[in-house]
Design an enzyme around this catalytic site. Structure first.
Site, PDB file in Angstrom:
ATOM      1  N   GLU A  92       0.818  -1.210   0.000  1.00 35.44           N
ATOM      2  CA  GLU A  92       0.000   0.000   0.000  1.00 35.44           C
ATOM      3  C   GLU A  92       0.862   1.274   0.000  1.00 35.44           C
ATOM      4  OE1 GLU A  92      -3.134  -0.068  -0.351  1.00 35.44           O
ATOM      5  OE2 GLU A  92      -4.232   1.341   0.905  1.00 35.44           O
ATOM      6  N   ASP A  93       1.932   1.275   0.786  1.00 38.83           N
ATOM      7  CA  ASP A  93       2.641   2.534   1.047  1.00 38.83           C
ATOM      8  C   ASP A  93       4.036   2.654   0.442  1.00 38.83           C
ATOM      9  OD1 ASP A  93       0.462   3.268   2.496  1.00 38.83           O
ATOM     10  OD2 ASP A  93       1.304   2.784   4.448  1.00 38.83           O
TER      11      ASP A  93
END
Ligand code: MN
Length: 700
Positions: free
Chosen positions: A76-77
């Site tokens: 996700e990051d």
């Protein structure tokens, strides 16, 4: 922040077999991937996944779950990809990380309770491996512990609300009470800071102001029981601010009244001693009315047994007391797993020891087929009868398993269902009969000019969609009937060569006792009104000398040869035999003789004792059934009706069976005198340009 070797040592402490190399590689990969990212607190971002992994070691989870905790935010990051995770850490960890990433993308859509409940169920349904959910809960717990660092009050508020609405109940649901308590605690502190501070201060005053402490009250209870010869252990605890607050809210108690802030547990050696202990307690302290519950004589649905009571202690203070014996206590602590482990011996014991949280989990999974299944597959069996999908705007929609885009469309609104022409699932066009799966985002393609396809009835699963499709199909049939009736009327009027003013028609309607033109059209389409009668009604006297349309003659006594005189008979509904067909009879007790065409499969099946029959020359005619396929264009049905009328056939019933863009298939029941007349009609129909095919229906 936990150092690399500390984390590995923690895991090794409870699982010496753990894959050290996997944990080390995950640690290094995550640290590099998150790089110089910072948290709102100013800490390196990397500290977050490591703390999450730390929480997971408290639950003594396996190495794959710990690695997933370390890696849970990389996709996700950071620039890390799913393929990379799969390649470096294996399919199993890859699948877990993917699961957590998916859960993280889902945010609460609204404050309303139903939405929250749906989201909870969805999270569970999405986590087909329970470990995904555990990592997500640990993630949320760490974010809540560090919530104070987020500068925006709105954002803090939203996260706290979501935690209390969704994640805390979820933790309770799978038996992680510690996590649930802490999540509620942290959420409450954020959302109700004044109430929280006030309760904490009040608890502090109680402790220092000379009021009885937990230890002193426990001692007091123990002594009273001993004096009456009841052998028991007594434990006490102070309730947490959040549960005190809940009780105050639930009972409408103000801050100044003292709610029961302490709870005690008395564990005896036998069920009989439970009641004796209760007697002692009620004798010494006044019970609070309405708070006593006997779950020993009537256990809870999940098998829980205990006596619950609340008594007044000291200066108006109230304390909660639970009384149970040692066996009941073990069951309450371990749930269904206690029975299971007992029965299964070593194997069950091993499963419980390596997954301590599983014991509580099992108790909560009332919906699972069997505890054994849960322990073997560690999968959530809850909500297996439902799927959860999203609208294009991201709202969650629960549907029964097997639901299709058509069910989804009707669930949103009947108008959306009625105008549905296609569906896009996760951005791709799919057939409407596609079964939806958890997490699908569904978009319905609509057209105002479209109507529900009768074929939908074969695959929709929700009653709402099924009823709507049927209703629409019936409406279409009525519409087709009106169109046909109007065309019949216009064709007849043209043949009459009469001036058709509104007045003429109004007068005709009155004479026929019909309400309006649609009623007239329907009567014509259903052959309830002959052309002859129509003409007479429109222009009285004009039918003098005109030939009457063919009418069935009165039935002779024995129209069919081979039946005994006076025997009751009827023509079968399956094959619709008409005079000229070769026929035979089947005796039906109480119903007389059923007459079938010789090739009818029903006759084949039931006709072991068939009667040889033949039509009498004077037979009054019968109703044949034909299926016609015609081009879907204006005037097609009228052409069919005109051909049938021109051959003196009576249409008794007409129903639309199927319609698509090019063709429609109709089932037409035609009253004819004999098979020769029917053959003349079908031949003429086949010759008509509007007609694609005509088949006689001889079996259903
Ligand atoms: Mn996270």
């Amino acid at each position: 922040m936990l150092r690399q070797y500390e984390l590995v040592e923690r895991v090794k402490a409870y699982d010496p077999q753990a894959d050290e190399d996997l944990l080390n590689r995950a640690y290094v990969f995550s640290m590099k991937a998150h790089g110089s990212q910072l948290r709102a607190s100013g800490d390196p971002y990397f500290s977050h996944p490591i703390e999450v992994a730390g929480i997971l070691t408290d639950l003594q989870l396996d190495d794959e779950t710990i690695a997933t905790g370390i890696l849970h935010d990389t996709i996700e990051d950071t620039v890390a990809t799913q393929a990379e995770i799969d390649r470096l850490f294996g399919k199993s960890v890859g699948r877990l990380v993917d699961g957590v990433t998916k859960l993280s993308k889902i945010e609460a859509q609204s404050d309303d309770e139903r939405a929250a409940e749906n989201l909870r169920k969805f999270l569970v349904a999405m986590s087909d491996d329970i470990r995904v959910l555990l990592v997500k809960l640990a993630d949320r717990l760490h974010n809540m512990r560090t919530l104070g660092h987020i500068p925006s009050p709105e954002k803090r508020h939203r996260i706290a609300r979501e935690t209390m609405d969704i994640y805390a109940p979820l933790a309770g649901r799978i038996g992680m009470y510690e996590v649930m308590d802490e999540l509620n605690q942290l959420g409450f502190q954020e959302l109700e800071p004044e109430a929280f501070a006030s309760i904490v201060a009040r608890l502090e005053r109680l402790r220092t102001g000379g009021a009885a402490t937990v230890a002193r009250i426990a001692d007091d209870i123990r002594q009273q029981l001993a004096r009456h010869g009841v052998e028991a252990t007594v434990q006490g605890r102070e309730k947490r601010p959040y549960s005190i607050w809940r009780k105050m809210e639930g009972q409408g108690i103000g801050f100044e009244a003292l709610p029961d802030v302490m709870a005690f547990r008395v564990v005896t050696t036998s069920p009989a001693d439970c009641y004796r202990a209760l007697g002692v307690i009620h004798q010494h302290w006044k019970m609070v009315p309405g708070r006593f519950k006997d779950f020993i004589s009537t256990p809870k649905r999940n098998g829980y047994r205990s006596l619950h009571t609340t008594v007044v202690y000291g200066e108006g203070g109230r304390i909660e007391i639970q009384v149970r014996d040692a066996a009941m206590h073990a069951e309450a602590e371990l749930g269904v797993a206690a029975h299971w482990a007992y029965k299964q011996g070593d194997e069950g014991q091993a499963a419980r020891e390596s997954y301590p949280w599983l014991a509580d989990l099992v108790e909560m999974l009332e919906h699972a087929a069997s505890p054994q299944e849960v322990l073997e597959h560690t999968r959530m069996a809850m909500f297996e009868d439902q799927v959860f999908v999203f609208t294009p705007k991201g709202a969650l929609q629960p549907l029964p398993r097997g639901a299709t885009p058509v069910d989804f469309a009707y669930q949103l609104h009947s108008e959306i269902g009625d105008s549905c022409v296609g569906a896009r699932v996760n951005g791709r066009d799919v057939p409407l009969r596609t079964r939806l799966v958890n997490g699908d985002q569904v978009e319905i393609l609509r057209s105002k000019r479209h109507a529900p396809d009768p074929a939908w009835e074969s695959f929709v699963v929700t009653p709402k969609a099924r009823a709507a499709v049927r209703r629409q199909v019936r409406a279409k049939q009525r519409e087709a009937q009106l169109t046909m009736g109007r065309q019949l009327f216009e064709a007849a009027a043209a043949r009459f060569k009469l001036p058709m003013s509104d007045e003429t028609i109004a007068a005709g309607l009155t004479r026929l006792k019909l309400a309006d033109r649609p009623a007239l059209y329907t009567a014509l389409a259903r052959q309830m009104l002959s052309e002859h009668a129509l003409r007479e009604a429109l222009l009285p006297g004009s039918t003098a000398g005109a030939p009457k349309s063919r009418k069935p003659k009165a039935a002779p006594a024995i129209p069919i040869k081979g039946l005994t005189e006076g025997a009751a008979f009827h023509l079968a509904d399956c094959c619709h035999p008409v005079p000229g067909d070769r026929i035979a009879g089947v005796s039906r007790p109480g119903q007389g003789v059923e007459v079938h065409a010789l090739e009818c499969p029903v006759l084949e099946r039931d006709g072991t004792d068939r009667l040889d029959l033949a039509w009498d020359a004077a037979s009054p005619g019968a109703t044949a059934r034909v299926a016609t396929v015609v081009h879907n264009q204006p005037g097609s049905l009228a052409a069919v009706a005109n051909i049938i009328a021109a051959h003196a056939g009576n249409i008794v019933n007409l129903s639309l069976k199927h319609r698509d863009r090019e063709f429609h298939t109709d089932i037409i029941d035609i009253e004819v005198a004999d098979v020769a007349q029917l053959n003349a009609i079908t031949s003429a129909l086949r010759a008509a340009p509007a007609v694609v095919s005509v088949e006689r229906v001889t079996a259903t």
